[in-house]
Design a protein around this motif. Structure first.
Motif, short mmCIF file in Angstrom:
data_model
loop_
_atom_site.label_atom_id
_atom_site.label_comp_id
_atom_site.label_asym_id
_atom_site.label_seq_id
_atom_site.Cartn_x
_atom_site.Cartn_y
_atom_site.Cartn_z
N GLU A 13 0.83 -1.20 0.00
CA GLU A 13 0.00 0.00 0.00
C GLU A 13 0.87 1.25 0.00
OE1 GLU A 13 -3.42 -2.26 2.69
OE2 GLU A 13 -2.65 -0.32 3.33
N ASN A 22 -8.13 -0.47 -0.97
CA ASN A 22 -9.00 -0.12 0.16
C ASN A 22 -8.78 1.34 0.54
OD1 ASN A 22 -7.80 -3.14 0.79
ND2 ASN A 22 -10.02 -3.01 1.13
N GLY A 43 -3.68 -0.67 5.95
CA GLY A 43 -3.65 -1.87 6.77
C GLY A 43 -2.65 -1.79 7.91
N ALA A 84 -0.79 -9.88 5.01
CA ALA A 84 -2.02 -9.27 4.50
C ALA A 84 -2.40 -9.94 3.20
CB ALA A 84 -1.82 -7.77 4.29
N TYR A 87 -5.33 -9.77 -0.05
CA TYR A 87 -6.31 -8.93 -0.73
C TYR A 87 -6.94 -9.69 -1.90
CZ TYR A 87 -3.09 -5.38 1.23
OH TYR A 87 -2.26 -4.64 2.03
N THR A 131 -13.40 -4.99 -2.70
CA THR A 131 -12.12 -5.51 -2.23
C THR A 131 -12.20 -5.89 -0.76
OG1 THR A 131 -10.89 -4.13 -3.79
CG2 THR A 131 -9.66 -5.05 -1.95
N ARG A 181 -10.10 -7.38 2.50
CA ARG A 181 -8.71 -7.49 2.95
C ARG A 181 -8.69 -8.13 4.34
NH1 ARG A 181 -6.07 -1.88 3.96
NH2 ARG A 181 -7.51 -1.96 5.73
N GLU A 203 -5.83 -9.22 7.54
CA GLU A 203 -4.46 -9.10 8.04
C GLU A 203 -4.31 -9.76 9.40
OE1 GLU A 203 -2.17 -5.23 6.89
OE2 GLU A 203 -4.17 -4.64 7.57
#
Length: 371
Positions: A165, A174, A178, A295, A297, A309, A311, A313
């Motif tokens: 990210e 997102n 995260g 993580a 996705y 989406t 996600r 983690e």
């Protein structure tokens, strides 16, 4: 991790009008030589965006769990979407970039930021948040002549290569960042990097920088880093990053090592997947600390305007390095995205954070395991 921009170009058109005709026998004047300054800036691109949000925390915290860069963090362990029950300006950005080319080997990039995100990014800057928060990136580039491939050198301040990210919300799947973005890896560096691409399958990077998130160094040693990107097919990208160096204040002996692995796969034109794993190890006064997390996705985009989406983690803070508590964290996020062809992007997102400890704040003083 590199920041990507999608922006508009501004073009200027000049028109010359002949007012008098030259004598027939007169020779035409030779064209004026091109101005070297205008020629250099001819390929400069201007891009920008404004990112605003509204967030509601169902724990209804009455006080922040932390303050970073002068910004109150009501949504614990979030980055940028930190306000509760408030409309907020996250980030306004303008970027100027001239990419170096074989015809003009010099280049530069400047990213000017304003908003709470800019203050949070620079919140631990040894040189001071106020002085450096509005310049996310500022570096000079040089494209070196090579027989094969391309070799570019960058000198200055630039965002990190690590993580799936990035700071700009529009370039992520997102809206919220995260746990790995917040806790596991750095955000930016000051120094130099070399990027070599021998072909379209391999890219190699080398970094020599001050360290983690410090335009002004906090010790007299330097950190080094490397990155390998491999694209065996157009659908698969594998990135392995590493950075090591002394990161503690006034400590040149104890090294921090960080490994960052990213795999992305475009299964179909509608379905994409990504996996990110981070491992970190630091030593300070003979005390060893370890943190790690993963993580995952999945992005489903049935058409050009809509995407969903999820996600997930998991983060293990074994020695309280990242969060100040020995705990195991999980988070799940579900994001729906609507994109308009004229550049307007809207997301609606639900996120839940969970710990094996009562870490999150509820109401005024109550501690809870969920947020």
């Amino acid at each position: 991790m590199m920041c990507r921009r999608v922006g508009s170009r501004a073009c200027a058109i000049a028109a010359a009008v002949c007012l008098t005709a030259a004598p027939a026998a007169a020779q035409q004047a030779a064209p004026a030589a091109a101005d070297p300054v205008l020629t250099f800036f001819k390929g400069t691109e201007l891009s920008g965006f404004v990112d605003t949000y509204y967030s509601y925390n169902f724990n209804t915290p009455a006080r922040p769990c932390a303050t970073v860069g002068g910004v109150a963090i009501f949504n614990c362990l979030h980055n940028f979407d930190v306000a509760h029950n408030s409309f907020s300006l996250n980030l306004a950005e303008l970027a100027l970039e001239k990419k170096p080319t074989t015809d003009s080997r010099g280049g530069f990039r400047i990213d000017l930021d304003y908003g709470s995100a800019a203050a949070i990014v620079a919140g631990f800057e040894p040189g001071g948040t106020t002085l450096y928060q509005n310049i996310q990136q500022a570096y000079l580039s040089y494209l070196a002549p090579t027989k094969t491939g391309s070799l570019q050198f960058d000198f200055g301040k630039f965002v990190t290569m690590m993580g799936n990210e990035v700071i700009e919300t529009k370039d992520n799947w997102n809206y919220s960042r995260g746990l790995l973005f917040v806790l596991a890896v750095p955000g930016y560096h000051m120094g130099m990097r070399a990027v070599y691409s021998p072909n379209d399958k391999w890219t190699l990077q080398g970094h020599l920088v001050n360290g983690w998130n410090n335009t002004v160094d906090n010790n007299t040693a330097k950190s080094v880093g490397g990155s390998i990107t491999y694209k065996p097919t157009s659908a698969v990208t594998i990135i392995q990053n590493w950075m090591g160096g002394p990161e503690q204040n006034n400590d040149n002996a104890d090294w921090r090592h960080t490994l960052d692995t990213i795999v992305t796969y475009t299964a179909t034109p509608q379905i994409s997947l990504a996996l990110n794993y981070d491992y970190g190890h630091d030593t300070y006064t003979n005390v060893s600390t370890v943190w790690q997390g993963v993580a995952a996705y999945l992005r489903y985009q049935p058409n050009a305007r809509f995407a969903v989406t999820p996600r997930y983690e998991y983060f293990k803070d074994r020695d309280a390095f990242a969060t100040g508590a020995v705990q195991n964290l999980q988070e799940f996020t579900l994001t729906a995205e609507l994109k308009h062809k004229d550049g307007v992007l809207m997301r609606v997102e639900y996120r839940g954070d969970m710990s094996n400890l009562p870490y999150f704040l509820k109401n005024m003083t109550e501690a809870t395991k969920n947020q």
